[in-house]
Design a protein around this motif. Sequence first.
Motif, short mmCIF file in Angstrom:
data_model
loop_
_atom_site.label_atom_id
_atom_site.label_comp_id
_atom_site.label_asym_id
_atom_site.label_seq_id
_atom_site.Cartn_x
_atom_site.Cartn_y
_atom_site.Cartn_z
N UNK B 104 0.83 -1.21 0.00
CA UNK B 104 0.00 0.00 0.00
C UNK B 104 0.86 1.26 0.00
N UNK B 105 1.81 1.32 0.90
CA UNK B 105 2.57 2.56 1.04
C UNK B 105 3.77 2.64 0.10
N UNK B 106 4.54 1.54 0.07
CA UNK B 106 5.78 1.65 -0.71
C UNK B 106 5.55 1.46 -2.20
N UNK B 107 4.41 0.87 -2.57
CA UNK B 107 4.20 0.64 -4.00
C UNK B 107 3.03 1.44 -4.55
N UNK B 108 1.82 1.17 -4.05
CA UNK B 108 0.65 1.77 -4.68
C UNK B 108 0.54 3.27 -4.47
N UNK B 109 0.94 3.75 -3.31
CA UNK B 109 0.82 5.20 -3.09
C UNK B 109 1.76 5.98 -4.00
N UNK B 110 2.78 5.32 -4.48
CA UNK B 110 3.68 6.00 -5.42
C UNK B 110 3.17 5.89 -6.86
N UNK B 111 2.08 5.19 -7.05
CA UNK B 111 1.55 5.07 -8.41
C UNK B 111 1.54 3.65 -8.91
N UNK B 112 1.95 2.72 -8.06
CA UNK B 112 1.87 1.31 -8.46
C UNK B 112 3.09 0.86 -9.22
N UNK B 116 7.39 3.00 -8.23
CA UNK B 116 7.89 3.07 -6.86
C UNK B 116 9.39 3.28 -6.83
N UNK B 117 9.86 4.33 -6.19
CA UNK B 117 11.30 4.57 -6.17
C UNK B 117 12.05 3.58 -5.28
N UNK B 118 11.36 3.01 -4.29
CA UNK B 118 12.03 2.10 -3.36
C UNK B 118 11.53 0.68 -3.55
N UNK B 281 18.27 -11.13 -5.88
CA UNK B 281 16.81 -11.02 -5.92
C UNK B 281 16.30 -9.64 -5.55
N UNK B 282 17.01 -8.97 -4.65
CA UNK B 282 16.47 -7.71 -4.14
C UNK B 282 17.11 -6.51 -4.84
N UNK B 283 18.42 -6.48 -4.87
CA UNK B 283 19.09 -5.34 -5.51
C UNK B 283 18.78 -5.28 -7.00
N UNK B 284 18.42 -6.42 -7.59
CA UNK B 284 18.19 -6.46 -9.03
C UNK B 284 16.76 -6.07 -9.42
N UNK B 285 15.94 -5.74 -8.44
CA UNK B 285 14.58 -5.30 -8.76
C UNK B 285 14.70 -4.12 -9.71
N UNK B 286 14.22 -4.29 -10.97
CA UNK B 286 14.51 -3.26 -11.97
C UNK B 286 13.90 -1.91 -11.65
N UNK B 287 12.70 -1.94 -11.09
CA UNK B 287 11.97 -0.68 -10.92
C UNK B 287 12.76 0.32 -10.08
N UNK B 288 13.38 -0.18 -9.02
CA UNK B 288 14.01 0.75 -8.09
C UNK B 288 15.53 0.80 -8.27
N UNK B 289 16.05 0.04 -9.22
CA UNK B 289 17.51 0.04 -9.40
C UNK B 289 17.90 1.03 -10.49
N UNK B 290 19.18 1.13 -10.68
CA UNK B 290 19.70 1.96 -11.75
C UNK B 290 19.48 1.23 -13.07
N UNK B 291 19.32 1.96 -14.18
CA UNK B 291 19.01 1.26 -15.43
C UNK B 291 20.15 1.28 -16.44
N UNK B 292 21.08 2.20 -16.31
CA UNK B 292 22.16 2.21 -17.29
C UNK B 292 23.20 1.17 -16.90
N UNK B 325 17.88 0.36 0.14
CA UNK B 325 17.05 1.57 0.15
C UNK B 325 17.91 2.81 -0.07
N UNK B 326 19.08 2.82 0.54
CA UNK B 326 19.96 3.98 0.35
C UNK B 326 20.33 4.15 -1.12
N UNK B 327 20.64 3.04 -1.75
CA UNK B 327 21.03 3.15 -3.16
C UNK B 327 19.82 3.40 -4.07
N UNK B 328 18.63 2.93 -3.64
CA UNK B 328 17.42 3.28 -4.39
C UNK B 328 17.29 4.79 -4.49
N UNK B 329 17.61 5.43 -3.38
CA UNK B 329 17.52 6.89 -3.35
C UNK B 329 18.48 7.51 -4.36
N UNK B 330 19.63 6.89 -4.50
CA UNK B 330 20.65 7.46 -5.37
C UNK B 330 20.45 7.10 -6.84
#
Lengths: 520, 354
Positions: B104-112, B116-118, B281-292, B325-330
């Motif tokens: 609810x908070x970390x995914x959908x409230x950001x737009x689904x 989600x940045x995190x 499994x976690x750091x590789x989540x594409x949505x919140x990771x770096x893409x280049x 989470x810290x790197x998600x921010x970056x």
Amino acid sequence: MNRGNDIIFHSSYQIHGGIHPPENKAQSNQSPIQDLPIPPQLVYPLLHNDRPLTPTVEVGERVLAGQIIADGKEATSANLHAGTSGIVSAIEEHSLPHPSSDKGQCLVITADGADEWAPRSALKSAFEQPREALLEHINQAGIAGLGGAVFPSHIKLASQVETLIVNAAECEPYITCDDRLMREQASELITAIELVLYLASAKQCVIGIEDNKPEAIAALEEAIQLRKKETDLDIRIGVVPTRYPSGGEKQLIELLTGQQVPQNQRPSALGLLVHNVATLYAIYQAIVLGQPLISRVVTLTGDAATKPGNYRVRLGTPINWLLEQTDTQPYERCVMGGPMMGFELKDLSAPVVKATNCIIAAGKNELSEPSQALACIRCGECADACPASLLPQQLYWFSRAKDFEKTRDYNLFDCIECGACAWVCPSHIPLVQYYRFAKTEIRAQDEEKRKADAARKRHEFRTMRLERDKKERAERHKKAAEKRKNAAQSKGEVDEKKATVADAIARARAKKKAAKDSSS
Amino acid sequence: MFNSSPHQRASNSVSNVMLQVVYAAIPGAAALFYFFGWGVIFNLITCISFCLVSEALTLKLRSQPTAAALKDNSALVTAILLGLALPPLAPWWVAAIGSIFAIVFAKQLYGGMGYNPFNPAMCGYVLLLISFPVAMTAWLPPAPLAEQSASFTDSLSLFLTGRDLDGYYLDTYRYNADGFTMATPLDQLKTGYSMGFMNDELLSHPVFTDFAGVGWQWVNLAFLLGGIYLLARKIISWHIPVSMLIAMAVVSALMSLYDSGQTIGPIMHCFSGATMLGAFFIATDPVSASTTTKGRLIFGAGIGIFVVVIRNYGGYPDAVAFAVLLMNMAAPLIDHFTQPKVYGSPSKTPEVHD
Ligand code: SF4
Ligand code: SF4
């Protein structure tokens, strides 16, 4: 470039990205090119690259095969020739082979079945003719890039370069027309290469070809070897790995030379000229056989094609004639061009044109259905696949948000619309559609801006002119007033003078009178 | 309907990508189950139920199509990652609260999905860690070391009510065979260091009989196996996990050189705690990771460095969630500064590959 004495070399340069879609070439590249019967009616869109062509014949007139029927006034268009003898039966609205499936002005020729030709004028001893004569010959023959871009060849050939690159990659799935042409007409192609080398004062030629065409490579090698016995030639075959889109002009250049064409420039910036196989063959036909561009090889393929293969088709032949003549079964969808960059044909009465290299009559489930696109998951697959090293997901983001400035910053105009990004996207986002939309919008905005600028300039100019006129008028008035004043003044002076003179006369008279009086 | 080119597509889809992640998690989940018992399964079931229901309900509230979104399997992956990260036999509401917060908070409230940045699972995990530190650090001993292990019914009872069928609390099951309360190997080391013990003394504990701790090393190897599967299927690219593991190894090796007595060594870092789960499994989540490409290397390395530093100096036993989470921010910033050189743009020297 890898230098060696061998005719064939394997290039070791790479491009960024690229994909491996199923090739689907074996369906159509097994049998020789066949002639497709001439249809009862040929339809010629009076357009070249979206620019209008002017008909040079009138409705009711009889025309012969090879006769010019329309010419392009604009620099980027090429002449159009009658595909067979017959009567110009109409100039009317007709479906165009265009992604928009719009209608447009077309010239229709009703064939008379005689297929009578206008006198063909081959250029004798071409190598002794001045370059201008060859260029003019190519211009008259209406030759344009048959790889799909249909840019007039005589313009491209006018530049002087170091190296000719023959684009024989034919990287798009399904399409095999160039493959067959190379297998069957290798020595004609070599002659065409020699002609172009002469034309462009180029020293060498590299034929860039994907490694999935061993027969074509062998045929070309043999033809080169044969010709080498007679003359000193530097023509080599650069084999590149099969990987879409190696046949993109810029991609092929990088694969063969390791160099990238600088942004916003043409290959000639690197001393290169790129021509497609089919275009070269058309040049051969025009110069050696004296035959203008009235036909081309078209690949007919797809699951619904019962006789898939390559057909020599007169330009102007309606697609449905092609499908009928080849007993093509009911198809789900019909695509002109390849599956990656082609477009779906809605109206099959649209004709084969210079850019038509392939018709896919797709069977059930052969082409992917447009599916519900999901949100971008930022997986970066698209960026990994992009041969232009763009960031497709960012371009998508900004195109969708209509943030066109940003799309420009992210180099939207370096996108070659190859579709590699959309092919890999797990969210099935029709990315290319967004880029086309953004490009169209930006171009429209630019046009708008140009117009606005022009209008503003006009307005400014007008205000300036009015201002100037006003000033001039004021100046004139002032001058006139002064003149009047001056005139008035000088009149006064004259009066004064007159008075003085009169006085003097009077005085003289008086004197005389006095003298007279005194003397008498 | 206008069909734009290309007219063919690779046969991949988000839902398949996510499903592959689920499959790849099976060895790790099995290893956890083997060493820590039924609690692992209960956590997974609870997380999956609460995540899917929260996803469906929030989508309804946001009047978005529910079925299509559920079919993308992303909520399922979030649920499984969270479920695998929770300590087994923590009370059921821990898993429930974490799941609801994640979706609810970390995914959908950001737009689904996609916005989600995190990483949602890690948001849920960190919320739980901060809110219920005791429950969240109460790991059971791995089966070979445990004095007694809970049966299925005892486990269920503990999970639902906090006591087993005989009325004992979870702590009963947290004793090692040697009579001490169990901590995870990482925990053990940290507590040990803070009490002034050195590596030689600490590592002689039965927990460390193998190269990186009984049970935990196998769990990590199992997740590594799943990770290799993901790499082989090209579901993830190597950049993030490899750079993360290398960064962890290098940084911890340097720190060990500096202070060999009281720092966790590279092997222990890489094969203990949530390292492999995090890396693949976690750091590789594409949505919140770096893409280049370059960005992914930096992103992974950043996580690796943070994990080692936080494990050594932070107040919590493990650090993967914080580091991610810290790197998600970056990530957006990293992406901005690591844009690839566009074809034909100036100062590009040709790439030569022989
Ligand atoms: S491939 Fe599709 S989902 Fe992945 S980043 Fe690109 S646009 Fe987004
Ligand atoms: S269509 Fe454009 S953005 Fe997509 S891969 Fe091709 S060049 Fe890159």
